[in-house]
Motif scaffolding. Sequence first.
Motif, PDB file in Angstrom:
ATOM      1  N   MET A  27     -18.664   6.278 -46.440  1.00  0.00           N
ATOM      2  CA  MET A  27     -19.627   5.465 -45.598  1.00  0.00           C
ATOM      3  C   MET A  27     -19.505   3.674 -45.400  1.00  0.00           C
ATOM      4  N   LEU A  64     -24.630   1.747 -43.371  1.00  0.00           N
ATOM      5  CA  LEU A  64     -25.361   3.135 -43.466  1.00  0.00           C
ATOM      6  C   LEU A  64     -25.254   2.906 -45.202  1.00  0.00           C
ATOM      7  N   TYR A  74     -28.963  11.359 -40.089  1.00  0.00           N
ATOM      8  CA  TYR A  74     -27.638  11.167 -39.647  1.00  0.00           C
ATOM      9  C   TYR A  74     -26.850  12.151 -40.733  1.00  0.00           C
ATOM     10  N   ARG A  76     -25.881  13.685 -37.046  1.00  0.00           N
ATOM     11  CA  ARG A  76     -24.661  13.560 -36.453  1.00  0.00           C
ATOM     12  C   ARG A  76     -23.536  13.722 -37.138  1.00  0.00           C
ATOM     13  N   GLU A  84     -23.004  13.594 -40.298  1.00  0.00           N
ATOM     14  CA  GLU A  84     -22.465  12.781 -41.566  1.00  0.00           C
ATOM     15  C   GLU A  84     -22.321  13.398 -43.138  1.00  0.00           C
ATOM     16  N   VAL A 142     -23.472  11.287 -45.984  1.00  0.00           N
ATOM     17  CA  VAL A 142     -24.179  10.460 -46.365  1.00  0.00           C
ATOM     18  C   VAL A 142     -25.365  11.796 -46.729  1.00  0.00           C
TER      19      VAL A 142
END
Length: 218
Positions: free
Chosen positions: A1, A5, A179, A183, A185, A188
């Motif tokens: 991360m 973020l 996120y 996205r 992630e 996250v």
Amino acid sequence: MSPALFDLFLASIVETAVMVGLSGAVSFVVGLPLALLLVATDRGGIWEKPLINRGVGAVVNAFRSIPFIILLVALLPFTRFIVGTTIGTAAAIVPLTVAATPYFARIAEVSLREVDRGLIEAVKAMGGTRWQIVREVLVPEALPGIVSGFTVTLVTLIGASAMAGAVGAGGLGDLAIRYGYQRFEVVVMLSVIVALIVMVSAVQSGGDLIARRLDRRR
């Protein structure tokens, strides 16, 4: 991360804590009197008023029956009227409070109904007023159960606050959607899950500890 973020992650934790804390506080302040009113006005209560009881009970049941995500959307005009916006942390507090208040009121009502009727009758026999019965008997005797019920309410609010992220309410739910999901992630998303687990565990453990201590003091 990334550092950016990570900062956003920390800010989201704070936003979630603020949403849950404020909405929980208001739901307690409003929900407990509602519970007392439901118990006091019921048949055999210290202020027997069946019409008031049925009316208040109907309103409480109506709001409890609406799924939170639907209530969240339905209250958008009211939320805009109260806080001037329908997105962000402040906007999320309004529907969270509306959802949590009747929920907590019913939980607190159960605890209040479990108070020994003999104690209430004893205070009546000594000339105690309704307010004295509430202050000296109902609330103190039901307090451990009320605290446990409020703990459950806070845990429910944590989950609801994450759900509110679907409509831009901020907090961990919003971070996970924007996120973690949109996205892709994964870090996250996992971090949000861990944070929510830690928050729920901390609230539950703290509430259980307080309830046990109050129970021993009775």
